[in-house]
Design an enzyme around this catalytic site. Structure first.
Site, PDB file in Angstrom:
ATOM      1  N   CYS A   1       0.871  -1.183   0.000  1.00 24.81           N
ATOM      2  CA  CYS A   1       0.000   0.000   0.000  1.00 24.81           C
ATOM      3  C   CYS A   1       0.905   1.230   0.000  1.00 24.81           C
ATOM      4  CB  CYS A   1      -0.882   0.039   1.237  1.00 24.81           C
ATOM      5  SG  CYS A   1      -1.667  -1.509   1.704  1.00 24.81           S
TER       6      CYS A   1
ATOM      7  N   CYS B   1     -35.005   3.232  18.992  1.00 25.93           N
ATOM      8  CA  CYS B   1     -33.995   3.014  20.022  1.00 25.93           C
ATOM      9  C   CYS B   1     -32.983   4.152  20.059  1.00 25.93           C
ATOM     10  CB  CYS B   1     -33.272   1.686  19.782  1.00 25.93           C
ATOM     11  SG  CYS B   1     -34.235   0.272  20.371  1.00 25.93           S
TER      12      CYS B   1
ATOM     13  N   CYS C   1     -34.803   1.636  13.912  1.00 23.63           N
ATOM     14  CA  CYS C   1     -33.549   2.118  14.508  1.00 23.63           C
ATOM     15  C   CYS C   1     -33.828   3.394  15.305  1.00 23.63           C
ATOM     16  CB  CYS C   1     -32.520   2.444  13.433  1.00 23.63           C
ATOM     17  SG  CYS C   1     -32.398   1.304  12.054  1.00 23.63           S
TER      18      CYS C   1
ATOM     19  N   ARG D   1     -21.811  -4.817  13.382  1.00 23.61           N
ATOM     20  CA  ARG D   1     -22.620  -4.227  14.456  1.00 23.61           C
ATOM     21  C   ARG D   1     -24.073  -4.047  13.978  1.00 23.61           C
ATOM     22  NH1 ARG D   1     -23.764  -3.771  19.718  1.00 23.61           N
ATOM     23  NH2 ARG D   1     -25.880  -3.930  18.952  1.00 23.61           N
TER      24      ARG D   1
ATOM     25  N   CYS E   1     -27.799  -5.549  15.335  1.00 22.73           N
ATOM     26  CA  CYS E   1     -29.027  -4.806  15.644  1.00 22.73           C
ATOM     27  C   CYS E   1     -30.206  -5.373  14.852  1.00 22.73           C
ATOM     28  CB  CYS E   1     -28.843  -3.310  15.385  1.00 22.73           C
ATOM     29  SG  CYS E   1     -27.926  -2.491  16.707  1.00 22.73           S
TER      30      CYS E   1
HETATM   31  C1  HEC Z   1     -34.039  -2.530  20.471  1.00 27.24           C
HETATM   32  C2  HEC Z   1     -33.216  -1.375  20.365  1.00 27.24           C
HETATM   33  C3  HEC Z   1     -32.335  -1.255  19.137  1.00 27.24           C
HETATM   34  C4  HEC Z   1     -32.731  -1.126  17.824  1.00 27.24           C
HETATM   35  C5  HEC Z   1     -34.135  -1.146  17.266  1.00 27.24           C
HETATM   36  C6  HEC Z   1     -31.514  -0.925  17.065  1.00 27.24           C
HETATM   37  N1  HEC Z   1     -30.426  -0.951  17.877  1.00 27.24           N
HETATM   38 FE1  HEC Z   1     -28.555  -0.394  17.386  1.00 27.24          FE
HETATM   39  N2  HEC Z   1     -27.914  -0.850  19.255  1.00 27.24           N
HETATM   40  C7  HEC Z   1     -28.722  -1.292  20.292  1.00 27.24           C
HETATM   41  C8  HEC Z   1     -27.886  -1.647  21.422  1.00 27.24           C
HETATM   42  C9  HEC Z   1     -28.381  -2.203  22.752  1.00 27.24           C
HETATM   43  C10 HEC Z   1     -26.562  -1.386  21.056  1.00 27.24           C
HETATM   44  C11 HEC Z   1     -25.284  -1.603  21.891  1.00 27.24           C
HETATM   45  C12 HEC Z   1     -25.135  -0.560  22.936  1.00 27.24           C
HETATM   46  C13 HEC Z   1     -25.177   0.811  22.332  1.00 27.24           C
HETATM   47  O1  HEC Z   1     -24.179   1.274  21.735  1.00 27.24           O
HETATM   48  O2  HEC Z   1     -26.264   1.419  22.363  1.00 27.24           O
HETATM   49  C14 HEC Z   1     -26.613  -0.846  19.696  1.00 27.24           C
HETATM   50  C15 HEC Z   1     -25.515  -0.372  18.997  1.00 27.24           C
HETATM   51  C16 HEC Z   1     -25.559   0.213  17.743  1.00 27.24           C
HETATM   52  C17 HEC Z   1     -24.434   0.835  17.068  1.00 27.24           C
HETATM   53  C18 HEC Z   1     -23.015   0.968  17.618  1.00 27.24           C
HETATM   54  C19 HEC Z   1     -22.828   2.220  18.453  1.00 27.24           C
HETATM   55  C20 HEC Z   1     -21.445   2.332  19.057  1.00 27.24           C
HETATM   56  O3  HEC Z   1     -21.079   3.443  19.467  1.00 27.24           O
HETATM   57  O4  HEC Z   1     -20.729   1.341  19.159  1.00 27.24           O
HETATM   58  C21 HEC Z   1     -24.890   1.271  15.865  1.00 27.24           C
HETATM   59  C22 HEC Z   1     -24.084   1.989  14.804  1.00 27.24           C
HETATM   60  C23 HEC Z   1     -26.302   0.912  15.777  1.00 27.24           C
HETATM   61  N3  HEC Z   1     -26.673   0.281  16.943  1.00 27.24           N
HETATM   62  C24 HEC Z   1     -27.110   1.163  14.687  1.00 27.24           C
HETATM   63  C25 HEC Z   1     -28.417   0.667  14.564  1.00 27.24           C
HETATM   64  C26 HEC Z   1     -29.192   0.727  13.344  1.00 27.24           C
HETATM   65  C27 HEC Z   1     -28.714   1.313  12.039  1.00 27.24           C
HETATM   66  C28 HEC Z   1     -30.405   0.155  13.629  1.00 27.24           C
HETATM   67  C29 HEC Z   1     -31.559  -0.120  12.689  1.00 27.24           C
HETATM   68  C30 HEC Z   1     -31.251  -1.005  11.577  1.00 27.24           C
HETATM   69  C31 HEC Z   1     -30.395  -0.219  15.025  1.00 27.24           C
HETATM   70  N4  HEC Z   1     -29.168   0.080  15.551  1.00 27.24           N
HETATM   71  C32 HEC Z   1     -31.479  -0.732  15.701  1.00 27.24           C
HETATM   72  C33 HEC Z   1     -30.097  -1.349  20.271  1.00 27.24           C
HETATM   73  C34 HEC Z   1     -30.878  -1.179  19.146  1.00 27.24           C
HETATM   74  C1  HEC Z   2      -0.332   0.122  -7.505  1.00 27.63           C
HETATM   75  C2  HEC Z   2      -0.661   1.255  -6.663  1.00 27.63           C
HETATM   76  C3  HEC Z   2      -1.605   0.996  -5.479  1.00 27.63           C
HETATM   77  C4  HEC Z   2      -1.487   0.062  -4.492  1.00 27.63           C
HETATM   78  C5  HEC Z   2      -0.455  -1.036  -4.337  1.00 27.63           C
HETATM   79  C6  HEC Z   2      -2.551   0.352  -3.561  1.00 27.63           C
HETATM   80  N1  HEC Z   2      -3.287   1.408  -3.989  1.00 27.63           N
HETATM   81 FE1  HEC Z   2      -4.877   2.265  -3.021  1.00 27.63          FE
HETATM   82  N2  HEC Z   2      -5.188   3.500  -4.609  1.00 27.63           N
HETATM   83  C7  HEC Z   2      -4.371   3.596  -5.718  1.00 27.63           C
HETATM   84  C8  HEC Z   2      -4.929   4.607  -6.622  1.00 27.63           C
HETATM   85  C9  HEC Z   2      -4.349   5.013  -7.969  1.00 27.63           C
HETATM   86  C10 HEC Z   2      -6.093   5.112  -5.989  1.00 27.63           C
HETATM   87  C11 HEC Z   2      -7.022   6.214  -6.534  1.00 27.63           C
HETATM   88  C12 HEC Z   2      -8.417   5.721  -6.819  1.00 27.63           C
HETATM   89  C13 HEC Z   2      -8.507   4.576  -7.803  1.00 27.63           C
HETATM   90  O1  HEC Z   2      -8.068   4.692  -8.932  1.00 27.63           O
HETATM   91  O2  HEC Z   2      -9.097   3.531  -7.402  1.00 27.63           O
HETATM   92  C14 HEC Z   2      -6.223   4.395  -4.713  1.00 27.63           C
HETATM   93  C15 HEC Z   2      -7.236   4.638  -3.800  1.00 27.63           C
HETATM   94  C16 HEC Z   2      -7.249   4.095  -2.510  1.00 27.63           C
HETATM   95  C17 HEC Z   2      -8.177   4.487  -1.485  1.00 27.63           C
HETATM   96  C18 HEC Z   2      -9.275   5.533  -1.597  1.00 27.63           C
HETATM   97  C19 HEC Z   2      -8.678   6.889  -1.386  1.00 27.63           C
HETATM   98  C20 HEC Z   2      -9.693   8.013  -1.417  1.00 27.63           C
HETATM   99  O3  HEC Z   2      -9.227   9.164  -1.401  1.00 27.63           O
HETATM  100  O4  HEC Z   2     -10.905   7.785  -1.433  1.00 27.63           O
HETATM  101  C21 HEC Z   2      -7.868   3.755  -0.385  1.00 27.63           C
HETATM  102  C22 HEC Z   2      -8.574   3.799   0.965  1.00 27.63           C
HETATM  103  C23 HEC Z   2      -6.754   2.900  -0.723  1.00 27.63           C
HETATM  104  N3  HEC Z   2      -6.406   3.141  -2.026  1.00 27.63           N
HETATM  105  C24 HEC Z   2      -6.164   2.012   0.142  1.00 27.63           C
HETATM  106  C25 HEC Z   2      -5.166   1.125  -0.230  1.00 27.63           C
HETATM  107  C26 HEC Z   2      -4.654   0.093   0.630  1.00 27.63           C
HETATM  108  C27 HEC Z   2      -5.088  -0.153   2.059  1.00 27.63           C
HETATM  109  C28 HEC Z   2      -3.711  -0.594  -0.087  1.00 27.63           C
HETATM  110  C29 HEC Z   2      -2.918  -1.797   0.335  1.00 27.63           C
HETATM  111  C30 HEC Z   2      -3.708  -2.948   0.717  1.00 27.63           C
HETATM  112  C31 HEC Z   2      -3.634   0.029  -1.393  1.00 27.63           C
HETATM  113  N4  HEC Z   2      -4.531   1.067  -1.444  1.00 27.63           N
HETATM  114  C32 HEC Z   2      -2.772  -0.358  -2.387  1.00 27.63           C
HETATM  115  C33 HEC Z   2      -3.226   2.880  -5.945  1.00 27.63           C
HETATM  116  C34 HEC Z   2      -2.748   1.830  -5.180  1.00 27.63           C
END
Ligand code: HEC
Ligand code: HEC
Length: 281
Positions: free
Chosen positions: A96, A200, A197, A238, A242
């Protein structure tokens, strides 16, 4: 979330059959849902000044662990990510780093603006999708599957270059429809628990569920080390948890729906900074 039965109190399911027997009520509901659709564009259900990171809800043990430069269990993944960044692989032995330079130079701020549209394919990519594409197409090395230790480690490492930087979400152009879909899912009840979502994470954050406080469901700390899983986990993992929690059908791994929700979450998280390497219960 191990015992969703006791979450039923959160859900006050409507009774569709009764509503249908009262046509005027159905008409009102239809009107409400249509007028809701027209203001759908960008609706902030959680006001900007209320936005809080998950860290604010975790409790003292997690805060301590996350701040500890030796005990933070996500740190071994950071080391692994750093190795992968500089290690040559693939047909031409490139790393990279050979193309992107030092992490800070090449990747500063990048993770803060994903998911983003991949111009050539027009698809919405999360950071993991983007890295996998680079790994296979540019580095010409074997793919790293979703949720593999390698992909999580490199993704954490790349994200660390944006640590402390504000999250950004571009929801214009091709991203718009994805944003709207994510917003729709976030606010739609689903699963056997019939919960959305928003019920909650917008309406009940701060309350205690079992031993833990419910957070706002913010995406700014991912990939995060989850103690219950004893490993680093992506935001997608994550979200799947949920989905399971409300007993909804979980989309297949890598599905666009999860990217759409993530984009909505990043938009909703504006005001927060990227926080890695982080720990969650
Ligand atoms: C019944 C309640 C409930 C619902 C509905 C729910 N979640 Fe959660 N979610 C939780 C709990 C409990 C956790 C773990 C503790 C926390 O971070 O709140 C969590 C954690 C998360 C986290 C991580 C937050 C962190 O800081 O780590 C994300 C992102 C998330 N939920 C997104 C969603 C999304 C998107 C949906 C809908 C598709 C959804 N949740 C629906 C209860 C819920
Ligand atoms: C041969 C050259 C090359 C290698 C090796 C390479 N990349 Fe890239 N990467 C690029 C180019 C060029 C772009 C510009 C966008 C595109 O053309 O896809 C890019 C874009 C990206 C982006 C998005 C950047 C943005 O601004 O959104 C990420 C993240 C990334 N590379 C991660 C990696 C990681 C992690 C690795 C190693 C596992 C890796 N690249 C290996 C050439 C490379």
């Amino acid at each position: 979330m191990t015992c969703p039965r006791s979450l039923f109190w959160l859900s006050n399911a409507k009774q569709p059959s009764r509503i249908l027997r009262q046509p005027w009520l159905a008409a009102v509901l239809l009107f409400v849902s249509l007028s809701h659709a027209s203001v759908m564009a960008q609706q902030r259900l959680l006001p900007l000044d209320k936005v809080q990171s998950g860290l604010a809800f975790t409790g003292p043990e997690i805060l301590e662990l996350q701040a500890d430069d030796f005990a933070n269990p996500a740190l071994p993944y950071m080391d692994k990510g750093a190795k992968l960044w500089s290690q040559g692989a693939g047909k031409e032995g490139q790393s990279c780093q050979s193309c992107h330079g030092e992490l800070e130079a090449g990747m500063k701020g990048v993770a803060a603006r994903y998911p983003a549209i991949d111009a050539p394919s027009g698809k919405l990519f999360n950071l993991e999708d983007r890295i996998r594409q680079c790994r296979v197409k540019k580095q010409k090395a074997p793919d790293w599957p979703l949720e593999s230790d390698e992909l999580l480690a490199i993704s954490l490492y790349v994200t660390s270059a944006s640590n402390g930087m504000p999250v950004k979400a571009n929801i214009e152009g091709k991203a718009k429809a994805h944003f709207e879909n994510g917003q729709k899912i976030f606010t739609t009840r689903q699963g056997q628990m019939n919960l959305s979502c928003t019920q909650c994470h917008d309406q009940r954050y701060g309350i205690k569920l079992y031993t833990d406080r419910l957070s706002q469901g913010q995406p700014n700390a991912y990939p995060a080390y989850r103690i219950e899983w004893q490993r680093l986990a992506s935001l997608e993992r994550r979200l799947r948890f949920c989905y399971n929690g409300v007993r909804a059908e979980v989309p297949p791994w890598g599905h666009g729906v999860m990217r759409d929700i993530s984009l909505y979450l990043m938009w909703r998280a504006q005001g927060l900074n990227i926080e890695v390497p982080s720990v969650r219960k």
